[in-house]
Scaffold this motif. Structure first.
Motif, PDB file in Angstrom:
ATOM      1  N   LEU A 294      -3.633 -13.603   6.342  1.00 52.09           N
ATOM      2  CA  LEU A 294      -2.354 -13.080   5.876  1.00 52.09           C
ATOM      3  C   LEU A 294      -2.360 -12.946   4.352  1.00 52.09           C
ATOM      4  N   ALA A 295      -2.987 -13.903   3.667  1.00 53.84           N
ATOM      5  CA  ALA A 295      -3.075 -13.850   2.208  1.00 53.84           C
ATOM      6  C   ALA A 295      -3.926 -12.660   1.751  1.00 53.84           C
ATOM      7  N   LEU A 296      -5.005 -12.360   2.477  1.00 54.40           N
ATOM      8  CA  LEU A 296      -5.812 -11.179   2.155  1.00 54.40           C
ATOM      9  C   LEU A 296      -4.971  -9.916   2.287  1.00 54.40           C
ATOM     10  N   LEU A 297      -4.158  -9.873   3.329  1.00 56.97           N
ATOM     11  CA  LEU A 297      -3.295  -8.718   3.557  1.00 56.97           C
ATOM     12  C   LEU A 297      -2.257  -8.597   2.437  1.00 56.97           C
ATOM     13  N   ALA A 298      -1.726  -9.731   2.002  1.00 58.54           N
ATOM     14  CA  ALA A 298      -0.736  -9.722   0.918  1.00 58.54           C
ATOM     15  C   ALA A 298      -1.349  -9.204  -0.383  1.00 58.54           C
ATOM     16  N   ASP A 299      -2.559  -9.632  -0.701  1.00 58.68           N
ATOM     17  CA  ASP A 299      -3.214  -9.148  -1.924  1.00 58.68           C
ATOM     18  C   ASP A 299      -3.530  -7.660  -1.827  1.00 58.68           C
ATOM     19  N   ALA A 300      -3.891  -7.195  -0.640  1.00 55.45           N
ATOM     20  CA  ALA A 300      -4.141  -5.766  -0.448  1.00 55.45           C
ATOM     21  C   ALA A 300      -2.869  -4.972  -0.686  1.00 55.45           C
ATOM     22  N   ALA A 301      -1.732  -5.495  -0.229  1.00 55.22           N
ATOM     23  CA  ALA A 301      -0.454  -4.818  -0.447  1.00 55.22           C
ATOM     24  C   ALA A 301      -0.114  -4.795  -1.929  1.00 55.22           C
ATOM     25  N   LEU A 302      -0.365  -5.900  -2.628  1.00 54.64           N
ATOM     26  CA  LEU A 302      -0.091  -5.946  -4.063  1.00 54.64           C
ATOM     27  C   LEU A 302      -0.961  -4.951  -4.831  1.00 54.64           C
ATOM     28  N   ARG A 303      -2.222  -4.816  -4.412  1.00 58.37           N
ATOM     29  CA  ARG A 303      -3.079  -3.807  -5.042  1.00 58.37           C
ATOM     30  C   ARG A 303      -2.580  -2.403  -4.749  1.00 58.37           C
ATOM     31  N   GLY A 304      -2.081  -2.199  -3.541  1.00 65.83           N
ATOM     32  CA  GLY A 304      -1.558  -0.884  -3.192  1.00 65.83           C
ATOM     33  C   GLY A 304      -0.364  -0.483  -4.027  1.00 65.83           C
ATOM     34  N   PHE A 305       0.447  -1.476  -4.413  1.00 65.35           N
ATOM     35  CA  PHE A 305       1.612  -1.221  -5.249  1.00 65.35           C
ATOM     36  C   PHE A 305       1.285  -1.276  -6.734  1.00 65.35           C
ATOM     37  N   GLY A 306       0.001  -1.520  -7.056  1.00 62.15           N
ATOM     38  CA  GLY A 306      -0.418  -1.558  -8.460  1.00 62.15           C
ATOM     39  C   GLY A 306      -0.023  -2.814  -9.182  1.00 62.15           C
ATOM     40  N   VAL A 307       0.317  -3.880  -8.445  1.00 57.07           N
ATOM     41  CA  VAL A 307       0.748  -5.133  -9.084  1.00 57.07           C
ATOM     42  C   VAL A 307      -0.454  -5.907  -9.610  1.00 57.07           C
ATOM     43  N   ILE A 308      -1.572  -5.854  -8.865  1.00 57.87           N
ATOM     44  CA  ILE A 308      -2.784  -6.550  -9.327  1.00 57.87           C
ATOM     45  C   ILE A 308      -3.934  -5.558  -9.354  1.00 57.87           C
TER      46      ILE A 308
END
Length: 308
Positions: A294-308
């Protein structure tokens, strides 16, 4: 493998009985980890292709479950936690389970190859073969290392998801595989500590049966200590990030502490509180993988939104 004559079918099988052959609880973890492997891959796939990939990986996992239940029906019949499964309960015949498993296996492999790529289809075929033949038919009844080697079958789904998107294997896919592969032994050995009698009655050479609980406790600690840095390492790859690293550090600190607590116990302590510590470790191990993926998925979402 059980003989068909052991089945006394007093009731007609229902849809739920056939669905139970697919091991839906195990399938849910397979679906989730395969989905994460697909979503964190550096190649975007069409939503319909992604849906098909996860669907056919799930079907392949269910097929493996049906084949496993067909072969292990004699074992399931004498173990308390499995004696109510469809075959030993007399709901489904071994021949029906075998036919369902083989049919779904062929469907899943062919359709995954057609909807994604041949490498993903071949990897799914190998996974089904590994679980049904290498683990179920050979390792499970012949060696106390059954769950160590056999754990590879449950570790392939995120790699298959990754390959379905990219067509190849990378370090990230290998580390996702390794995370599940190294988690599997301590997860099942914790279960075996408080279900030793079941495995002994069934003639399954789990480590608790062949070497005793003291050795099993040491093995749980050793594998958990090796698992922790490997789990954290995944956070420093291209699919990791702050969410995953936070979860990995905290979850593995707890997991190692739990393994240490188990190692320090003896059977007098364990029996005195009905294996409370071992059961707590096992319960957390069920959450452990879900949190990491779930944490991997969360980081992928953050990258998708340009947050990280």
């Amino acid at each position: 493998m059980t003989d068909a004559t052991m089945i006394d079918r007093d009731d007609e099988a229902q849809f739920g009985d056939y669905f139970a052959l697919l091991k839906p609880r195990v399938m849910s973890l397979v679906v989730f980890t395969a989905f994460v492997g697909l979503m964190v891959a550096p190649v975007q796939v069409h939503p319909m292709i992604g849906f098909c990939a996860v669907l056919f990986i799930a079907v392949g996992a269910g097929a493996s479950g049906a084949l496993n239940m067909w072969w292990d029906a004699d074992i399931d019949a004498v173990m308390n936690r499995t004696r109510k499964r469809p075959i030993p309960a007399g709901k489904v015949t071994p021949q029906e389970a075998l036919g369902l498993g083989l049919g779904l296996s062929g469907l899943a492999v062919v359709m995954l190859a057609l909807s994604t790529n041949l490498v993903a289809g071949a990897l799914l075929a190998f996974t089904i073969f590994f679980y049904a033949v290498i683990y179920s038919m050979w390792l499970k009844r012949s060696t106390p290392h059954n769950i160590v080697i056999g754990g590879a079958a449950g570790a392939f789904p995120p790699m298959i998801g990754w390959v379905a998107a990219t067509g190849s294997v990378s370090l990230e896919a290998v580390l996702m595989f390794t995370l599940i592969f190294m988690w599997t032994p301590p997860h099942f050995w914790a279960l075996a500590l408080f279900l030793k009698k079941d495995y002994n009655n069934a003639g399954v050479p789990m480590l608790t049966v062949t070497h005793g609980r003291r050795v099993t406790r040491a093995h749980i600690l050793a594998y958990t200590v090796i698992l922790a840095p490997l789990a954290v390492w995944l956070g420093f790859t291209q699919i990791g990030g702050p969410v995953y690293l936070t979860v990995a550090v905290l979850a593995n600190a707890w997991f190692v502490k739990g393994a240490v607590d188990i190692f320090r116990r003896d059977e007098t302590m364990a029996e005195g509180d009905s294996y409370k510590t071992e059961k707590a470790f096992f319960q957390f191990s069920l959450l452990y993988l879900f949190l990491h993926f779930l944490a991997l998925l969360a980081d992928a979402a953050l990258r998708g939104f340009g947050v990280i």
